[in-house]
Design a protein around this motif. Sequence first.
Motif, PDB file in Angstrom:
ATOM      1  N   SER A  95     -15.908 -12.479   9.751  1.00  0.00           N
ATOM      2  CA  SER A  95     -14.450 -12.285   9.780  1.00  0.00           C
ATOM      3  C   SER A  95     -14.039 -11.165  10.726  1.00  0.00           C
ATOM      4  O   SER A  95     -13.198 -10.330  10.402  1.00  0.00           O
ATOM      5  CB  SER A  95     -13.908 -12.016   8.371  1.00  0.00           C
ATOM      6  OG  SER A  95     -14.181 -13.098   7.525  1.00  0.00           O
ATOM      7  N   TRP A  96     -14.655 -11.152  11.911  1.00  0.00           N
ATOM      8  CA  TRP A  96     -14.288 -10.171  12.920  1.00  0.00           C
ATOM      9  C   TRP A  96     -13.158 -10.722  13.775  1.00  0.00           C
ATOM     10  O   TRP A  96     -13.077 -11.912  14.026  1.00  0.00           O
ATOM     11  CB  TRP A  96     -15.459  -9.860  13.844  1.00  0.00           C
ATOM     12  CG  TRP A  96     -16.634  -9.221  13.193  1.00  0.00           C
ATOM     13  CD1 TRP A  96     -16.668  -8.544  12.014  1.00  0.00           C
ATOM     14  CD2 TRP A  96     -17.970  -9.208  13.687  1.00  0.00           C
ATOM     15  NE1 TRP A  96     -17.930  -8.093  11.759  1.00  0.00           N
ATOM     16  CE2 TRP A  96     -18.757  -8.485  12.769  1.00  0.00           C
ATOM     17  CE3 TRP A  96     -18.580  -9.715  14.827  1.00  0.00           C
ATOM     18  CZ2 TRP A  96     -20.114  -8.264  12.957  1.00  0.00           C
ATOM     19  CZ3 TRP A  96     -19.932  -9.496  15.013  1.00  0.00           C
ATOM     20  CH2 TRP A  96     -20.691  -8.771  14.082  1.00  0.00           C
ATOM     21  N   GLU A  97     -12.296  -9.845  14.242  1.00  0.00           N
ATOM     22  CA  GLU A  97     -11.233 -10.211  15.165  1.00  0.00           C
ATOM     23  C   GLU A  97     -11.743  -9.937  16.582  1.00  0.00           C
ATOM     24  O   GLU A  97     -12.005  -8.787  16.938  1.00  0.00           O
ATOM     25  CB  GLU A  97      -9.984  -9.373  14.891  1.00  0.00           C
ATOM     26  CG  GLU A  97      -8.830  -9.670  15.794  1.00  0.00           C
ATOM     27  CD  GLU A  97      -7.656  -8.748  15.516  1.00  0.00           C
ATOM     28  OE1 GLU A  97      -6.969  -8.388  16.490  1.00  0.00           O
ATOM     29  OE2 GLU A  97      -7.443  -8.385  14.353  1.00  0.00           O
ATOM     30  N   GLY A 114     -13.565  -5.243  12.932  1.00  0.00           N
ATOM     31  CA  GLY A 114     -13.806  -5.806  11.618  1.00  0.00           C
ATOM     32  C   GLY A 114     -14.064  -4.716  10.599  1.00  0.00           C
ATOM     33  O   GLY A 114     -13.851  -3.542  10.856  1.00  0.00           O
TER      34      GLY A 114
END
Length: 101
Positions: free
Chosen positions: A58-60, A75
């Motif tokens: 769930s990293w941007e 993240g």
Amino acid sequence: MFKLPEGMERVWLMKAKGMREVEVAQTLGISRQAVNKALKEARAKLFEAFFGLAEVFSWEVARVNVEKGFMVARGKCGNENVRIYAFYIPGRGVRAFFEGE
């Protein structure tokens, strides 16, 4: 661990170091078309690896450069917001490093 196939990695690394496709082909004794195909597949595999990591954790994603083999993302690590630097390291595969705030 994700790692490019050896021959593909060799072509990708030579190109990442600034060689032109025709120079890579001459050095390796292969066609320019084979170099082009290997680079296209390497870019796709690296793109998939970097975005796959981002999705799993769930990293941007802030920036990706598959030609040079890196990704910058943001993240969480525990409760801390961090910046993530992921690199493709020849012979070792993708490695991520974290910088806390």
